[in-house]
Write an enzyme that holds these catalytic residues in place. Structure first.
Site, PDB file in Angstrom:
ATOM      1  CB  CYS A  68       2.086  -2.926   7.440  1.00  0.00           C
ATOM      2  SG  CYS A  68       3.087  -2.984   5.942  1.00  0.00           S
ATOM      3  NE  ARG A 150       3.255   0.909   2.545  1.00  0.00           N
ATOM      4  CZ  ARG A 150       3.360   0.171   3.653  1.00  0.00           C
ATOM      5  NH1 ARG A 150       2.338  -0.591   4.030  1.00  0.00           N
ATOM      6  NH2 ARG A 150       4.454   0.180   4.380  1.00  0.00           N
TER       7      ARG A 150
END
Length: 239
Positions: A68, A150
């Site tokens: 991330c 995601r």
């Protein structure tokens, strides 16, 4: 006893039905579900506050994780490129605002891939109660019932969803591909054209009408065929 069992069974059925409805993923061509959310840049009404710009809703599983962090840093380095395309991001996860802010401060000290430290201006939203995550189908229970996958939703100026993609928690997204997809969507918007495989900005596109039988006229307009069902036109010749 039988009556109690029946009531419990009905309650479970209602709960399952509600859960399925609650986690329904919006689809391409539908209006983007709206919501009001606290972000690191203040309260945002999405997608309303982003006006007639293109919007990209970008979810990530957790703050202070390597994949991330690499994604957000890459986005921060590319922010000006997306600004030139009139695209605005809203980044979200189920982490708290305080966690987001601490994470941003930490990432701003990182020299990612030798590009130097970068200021992170992108708004990060908190979804502590999973309301938005479920609204957009970002909780995939088989993967995790506590973290978003995601997700990337590209939304046009009319607030219609034009693209949806999901990535697993272990695989980082390609920001250049997100940009390429955005440019492709902007290129075909309102036109009777489509982009072929591996299309890059500026490349020729498919047209959805039969060309003239006059070869000279087609050449002037940048039209050519590989087959009767694959007709190209040079992008510069499109009106």
């Amino acid at each position: 006893m039988k009556r109690t069992s029946l009531i419990l069974a009905l309650m479970m059925l209602v709960g399952i039905t509600y859960s399925q409805q609650d986690t329904r993923t919006p689809v391409i061509g539908e209006k983007a579900p709206s919501f009001k959310v606290q972000t690191t840049n203040g309260i945002i009404n999405f997608p309303k506050d982003f006006g007639s710009s293109w919007k990209i809703l970008f979810s990530h599983p957790a703050d202070f994780t390597p994949v991330c962090s690499s994604e957000i840093l890459e986005l921060a380095h590319m922010e000006e490129e997306f600004n030139k395309l009139d695209a605005k991001f809203l980044i979200m996860s189920v982490d708290s605002i305080d966690s987001h802010r601490d994470w941003i401060r930490a990432m701003e000290q990182v020299d990612y891939l030798g590009k130097g430290p970068v200021k992170i201006n992108l708004p990060m939203a908190t979804d502590r109660h999973y309301r938005i995550s479920r609204q957009y189908g970002m909780i995939h229970n088989a993967s995790s019932d506590k973290r978003t996958v995601r997700g990337v939703f590209i939304i046009d100026p009319d607030n219609v969803i034009q693209s949806i993609s999901y990535y697993p928690m272990t695989v980082g997204r390609n920001m250049e591909e997100i940009k390429r997809s955005l440019i492709a969507l902007q290129t075909v918007a309102g036109r009777h054209i489509s982009t072929p495989a591996d299309w890059e900005p500026g490349n020729d596109v498919f047209i959805h009408f039969k060309p003239s039988h006059e070869e000279n006229k087609n050449a002037e307009q940048g039209i050519y065929e590989l087959a009767w069902f694959m007709v190209y036109q040079n992008l510069r010749n499109l009106k």
